[in-house]
Write a protein that holds these residues in place. Structure first.
Motif, PDB file in Angstrom:
ATOM      1  N   HIS A 120       0.790  -1.145   0.040  1.00  0.00           N
ATOM      2  CA  HIS A 120       0.130   0.057   0.276  1.00  0.00           C
ATOM      3  C   HIS A 120       0.945   1.300   0.035  1.00  0.00           C
ATOM      4  O   HIS A 120       0.679   2.111  -0.674  1.00  0.00           O
ATOM      5  CB  HIS A 120      -0.818  -0.068   1.422  1.00  0.00           C
ATOM      6  CG  HIS A 120      -1.844   1.218   1.246  1.00  0.00           C
ATOM      7  ND1 HIS A 120      -2.871   1.428   0.560  1.00  0.00           N
ATOM      8  CD2 HIS A 120      -1.940   2.134   2.137  1.00  0.00           C
ATOM      9  CE1 HIS A 120      -3.600   2.551   0.644  1.00  0.00           C
ATOM     10  NE2 HIS A 120      -2.972   3.055   1.731  1.00  0.00           N
ATOM     11  N   GLY A 121       1.848   1.223   0.904  1.00  0.00           N
ATOM     12  CA  GLY A 121       2.845   2.354   0.899  1.00  0.00           C
ATOM     13  C   GLY A 121       3.636   2.721  -0.131  1.00  0.00           C
ATOM     14  O   GLY A 121       3.767   3.842  -0.717  1.00  0.00           O
ATOM     15  N   SER A 122       4.088   1.566  -0.789  1.00  0.00           N
ATOM     16  CA  SER A 122       4.983   1.709  -1.963  1.00  0.00           C
ATOM     17  C   SER A 122       4.061   2.275  -3.133  1.00  0.00           C
ATOM     18  O   SER A 122       4.413   3.198  -3.935  1.00  0.00           O
ATOM     19  CB  SER A 122       5.203   0.346  -2.545  1.00  0.00           C
ATOM     20  OG  SER A 122       6.328  -0.217  -1.361  1.00  0.00           O
ATOM     21  N   ARG A 123       2.874   1.683  -3.251  1.00  0.00           N
ATOM     22  CA  ARG A 123       2.076   2.302  -4.411  1.00  0.00           C
ATOM     23  C   ARG A 123       1.583   3.691  -4.104  1.00  0.00           C
ATOM     24  O   ARG A 123       1.329   4.492  -5.221  1.00  0.00           O
ATOM     25  CB  ARG A 123       0.656   1.200  -4.571  1.00  0.00           C
ATOM     26  CG  ARG A 123       1.174   0.159  -5.298  1.00  0.00           C
ATOM     27  CD  ARG A 123      -0.326  -0.928  -5.183  1.00  0.00           C
ATOM     28  NE  ARG A 123       0.101  -2.133  -5.974  1.00  0.00           N
ATOM     29  CZ  ARG A 123      -0.634  -3.219  -5.821  1.00  0.00           C
ATOM     30  NH1 ARG A 123      -1.402  -3.077  -4.883  1.00  0.00           N
ATOM     31  NH2 ARG A 123      -0.188  -4.267  -6.570  1.00  0.00           N
ATOM     32  N   VAL A 124       1.611   4.190  -3.145  1.00  0.00           N
ATOM     33  CA  VAL A 124       1.168   5.678  -2.789  1.00  0.00           C
ATOM     34  C   VAL A 124       2.193   6.338  -3.234  1.00  0.00           C
ATOM     35  O   VAL A 124       2.270   7.215  -3.801  1.00  0.00           O
ATOM     36  CB  VAL A 124       0.742   5.690  -1.186  1.00  0.00           C
ATOM     37  CG1 VAL A 124       0.956   7.283  -0.794  1.00  0.00           C
ATOM     38  CG2 VAL A 124      -0.406   5.231  -0.821  1.00  0.00           C
ATOM     39  N   ILE A 125       3.718   6.137  -2.901  1.00  0.00           N
ATOM     40  CA  ILE A 125       4.553   6.837  -3.225  1.00  0.00           C
ATOM     41  C   ILE A 125       5.076   6.657  -4.726  1.00  0.00           C
ATOM     42  O   ILE A 125       5.146   7.647  -5.385  1.00  0.00           O
ATOM     43  CB  ILE A 125       5.972   6.043  -2.665  1.00  0.00           C
ATOM     44  CG1 ILE A 125       5.859   6.298  -1.239  1.00  0.00           C
ATOM     45  CG2 ILE A 125       7.452   6.593  -3.167  1.00  0.00           C
ATOM     46  CD1 ILE A 125       6.955   5.628  -0.468  1.00  0.00           C
ATOM     47  N   LYS A 126       4.584   5.602  -5.399  1.00  0.00           N
ATOM     48  CA  LYS A 126       4.662   5.560  -6.908  1.00  0.00           C
ATOM     49  C   LYS A 126       3.727   6.426  -7.500  1.00  0.00           C
ATOM     50  O   LYS A 126       4.006   7.059  -8.619  1.00  0.00           O
ATOM     51  CB  LYS A 126       4.322   4.109  -7.423  1.00  0.00           C
ATOM     52  CG  LYS A 126       4.106   4.011  -8.898  1.00  0.00           C
ATOM     53  CD  LYS A 126       4.061   2.403  -9.209  1.00  0.00           C
ATOM     54  CE  LYS A 126       4.264   2.170 -10.871  1.00  0.00           C
ATOM     55  NZ  LYS A 126       2.973   2.969 -11.243  1.00  0.00           N
ATOM     56  N   ARG A 127       2.464   6.694  -6.807  1.00  0.00           N
ATOM     57  CA  ARG A 127       1.320   7.188  -7.607  1.00  0.00           C
ATOM     58  C   ARG A 127       1.574   8.810  -7.378  1.00  0.00           C
ATOM     59  O   ARG A 127       1.355   9.750  -8.279  1.00  0.00           O
ATOM     60  CB  ARG A 127       0.264   6.969  -6.978  1.00  0.00           C
ATOM     61  CG  ARG A 127      -1.073   7.871  -7.386  1.00  0.00           C
ATOM     62  CD  ARG A 127      -2.581   7.196  -7.067  1.00  0.00           C
ATOM     63  NE  ARG A 127      -2.660   7.617  -5.216  1.00  0.00           N
ATOM     64  CZ  ARG A 127      -2.533   6.600  -4.599  1.00  0.00           C
ATOM     65  NH1 ARG A 127      -2.524   5.228  -5.034  1.00  0.00           N
ATOM     66  NH2 ARG A 127      -2.739   6.826  -3.380  1.00  0.00           N
ATOM     67  N   PHE A 128       2.412   9.260  -6.472  1.00  0.00           N
ATOM     68  CA  PHE A 128       2.659  10.761  -6.276  1.00  0.00           C
ATOM     69  C   PHE A 128       4.134  11.016  -6.759  1.00  0.00           C
ATOM     70  O   PHE A 128       4.332  12.149  -7.118  1.00  0.00           O
ATOM     71  CB  PHE A 128       2.748  11.028  -4.824  1.00  0.00           C
ATOM     72  CG  PHE A 128       1.381  11.204  -4.200  1.00  0.00           C
ATOM     73  CD1 PHE A 128       0.668  12.335  -4.461  1.00  0.00           C
ATOM     74  CD2 PHE A 128       0.816  10.240  -3.152  1.00  0.00           C
ATOM     75  CE1 PHE A 128      -0.591  12.615  -3.835  1.00  0.00           C
ATOM     76  CE2 PHE A 128      -0.344  10.162  -2.757  1.00  0.00           C
ATOM     77  CZ  PHE A 128      -1.279  11.430  -3.194  1.00  0.00           C
ATOM     78  N   THR A 129       5.247  10.152  -7.099  1.00  0.00           N
ATOM     79  CA  THR A 129       6.485  10.317  -7.271  1.00  0.00           C
ATOM     80  C   THR A 129       6.476  10.125  -8.860  1.00  0.00           C
ATOM     81  O   THR A 129       7.676  10.473  -9.508  1.00  0.00           O
ATOM     82  CB  THR A 129       7.278   9.770  -6.704  1.00  0.00           C
ATOM     83  OG1 THR A 129       7.269   8.487  -6.702  1.00  0.00           O
ATOM     84  CG2 THR A 129       7.309  10.384  -5.124  1.00  0.00           C
ATOM     85  N   LYS A 130       5.624   8.962  -9.402  1.00  0.00           N
ATOM     86  CA  LYS A 130       5.919   8.556 -10.776  1.00  0.00           C
ATOM     87  C   LYS A 130       7.114   7.892 -10.866  1.00  0.00           C
ATOM     88  O   LYS A 130       7.539   7.479 -12.439  1.00  0.00           O
ATOM     89  CB  LYS A 130       5.717   9.625 -11.555  1.00  0.00           C
ATOM     90  CG  LYS A 130       4.385  10.593 -11.459  1.00  0.00           C
ATOM     91  CD  LYS A 130       2.960  10.019 -11.448  1.00  0.00           C
ATOM     92  CE  LYS A 130       2.076  10.650 -11.560  1.00  0.00           C
ATOM     93  NZ  LYS A 130       0.480  10.151 -11.628  1.00  0.00           N
ATOM     94  N   ILE A 131       7.853   7.262 -10.032  1.00  0.00           N
ATOM     95  CA  ILE A 131       8.929   6.596 -10.052  1.00  0.00           C
ATOM     96  C   ILE A 131       8.436   5.032 -10.235  1.00  0.00           C
ATOM     97  O   ILE A 131       7.339   4.579  -9.923  1.00  0.00           O
ATOM     98  CB  ILE A 131       9.726   6.682  -8.943  1.00  0.00           C
ATOM     99  CG1 ILE A 131       9.093   6.105  -7.779  1.00  0.00           C
ATOM    100  CG2 ILE A 131      10.306   7.851  -8.690  1.00  0.00           C
ATOM    101  CD1 ILE A 131       9.944   6.410  -6.445  1.00  0.00           C
ATOM    102  N   PRO A 132       9.497   4.231 -10.804  1.00  0.00           N
ATOM    103  CA  PRO A 132       9.038   2.663 -10.972  1.00  0.00           C
ATOM    104  C   PRO A 132       8.710   2.056  -9.685  1.00  0.00           C
ATOM    105  O   PRO A 132       9.119   2.479  -8.497  1.00  0.00           O
ATOM    106  CB  PRO A 132      10.390   2.176 -11.579  1.00  0.00           C
ATOM    107  CG  PRO A 132      11.098   3.318 -12.183  1.00  0.00           C
ATOM    108  CD  PRO A 132      10.734   4.549 -11.294  1.00  0.00           C
TER     109      PRO A 132
END
Length: 354
Positions: free
Chosen positions: A49-61
């Motif tokens: 969940h936390g990784s996908r939140v970071i991915k959604r906001f930062t657009k990193i892989p």
């Protein structure tokens, strides 16, 4: 007779319940690993969940977001040991000094506690059973080290799970091509539903507990209670237990307030606890738990008592999610009507996480 049995076992609901019983038997056989399994499940849920939140906001892989999330978690733990624990130790000493001062100002409380300690004959018991006390102390140290090892192992395995989630999902799809595709599909559905309910309830409970702790620390500071940080941390820890945590933490708080400022301070503290608990019950809980396991208080207490007896300490944490899962499965109370959609969004999007 044979046809009736065949129709009975061919029913979808029957197959679901039989699969659930099979999973419960498996979990019972591996009950010595339940702590590790639950820790891996919880850590993995928050890791994904936390990784996908970071991915959604930062657009990193996705892989970079997983690494970044776990680095943040490790950094937070290091900061706790580096800064928070020394503060906790210092304030704990101040709290002890304040209690001693309060007992001197209110000798009736000191006399009552002294009488109670005398009745226990603590020194006689220590001198008689010192070997057993030392053995229990060594056992406690071993238990703590075992818990630390389980937490570290579970954290590491959750990292591996989160990093390899897309590949694990592709691996899981291979079971759909096996000789028992429906059996594995039911296992997948049951596991996904339980993990979703467990994660959502723990997540919401953490948010409610954090807000309550902040409000309690502010209130304790206003009342002039010593070491609001230490007392707030105690409230936060007990607050992880639904409903019952408020009552458990209220007892030491009330005793400390009585020793600090007498009956007046204790009554003020009780009013503070009632106000904050009312805010949780009538504002936070309905707002945040509107689509979750909104169980009556009596049912929650009964669940905690029974699950604590069955699962030990873990029963206080996972008891409510288990009941919510069973009620949702039996269609008594739908935990979340859109949970299938949420599940698909959370799991199927892993195709884009590479």
């Amino acid at each position: 007779m044979f046809n009736s049995l065949k129709r009975f076992f061919s029913k979808s609901q029957t197959q679901v319940y039989l699969t659930l019983i099979f999973l419960m038997v498996i979990l019972y056989l591996v009950r010595s690993f339940l702590t590790t399994i639950l820790l891996i499940t919880i850590f993995s849920y928050f890791g994904v969940h936390g990784s996908r939140v970071i991915k959604r906001f930062t657009k990193i892989p996705y892989l970079l977001s997983v690494i970044f999330f776990y680095i943040l978690v490790i950094f937070g733990v290091v900061m706790i040991f580096r800064f928070v624990i020394p503060v906790f130790t210092n304030e704990g000493q101040h709290l002890y000094d304040a209690i001693v001062t309060g007992l001197k100002e209110y000798p009736q409380v000191d006399q009552y506690l002294g009488h109670y300690v005398d009745k226990l004959n603590m020194w006689d018991k220590i001198s008689t059973n010192w070997q057993k006390i030392v053995l229990n102390g060594l056992t406690a140290i071993t238990t703590v080290s075992d818990i630390v090892m389980k937490v570290a192992l579970s954290f590491f395995l959750s990292l591996i799970f989160t990093l390899t989630l897309p590949k694990l999902k592709n691996f899981g799809h291979q079971f759909e091509q096996s000789d028992f595709p429906k059996f594995f599909k039911i296992i997948y559905e049951l596991g996904t539903k339980f993990i979703y309910i467990l994660g959502q309830i723990i997540e919401v409970q953490l948010v409610i507990d954090f807000i309550n702790t902040i409000l309690m620390m502010i209130g304790l500071t206003v009342l002039g209670m010593p070491s609001a940080f230490v007392l707030g941390l105690m409230v936060f820890i007990f607050g992880l237990i639904p409903v019952a945590g408020v009552l458990i933490s209220s007892i030491p708080l009330a005793l400390i307030a009585l020793s600090m400022g007498g009956l007046k301070t204790m009554l003020e503290l009780i009013i503070l606890i009632i106000v904050i608990h009312a805010f949780e019950a009538y504002v936070l809980h309905p707002k945040l738990m509107s689509s979750r396991a909104d169980l009556p208080i009596f049912v929650t207490f009964t669940t905690l008592i029974i699950m604590e007896h069955i699962l030990g300490t873990w029963g206080l944490i996972v008891g409510v999610p288990i009941v919510a899962f069973l009620m949702d499965l039996m269609e008594i109370h739908h935990f979340d009507k859109n949970w299938h959609q949420t599940k698909d969004n959370n799991l199927d999007n892993s195709n884009n996480t590479n």
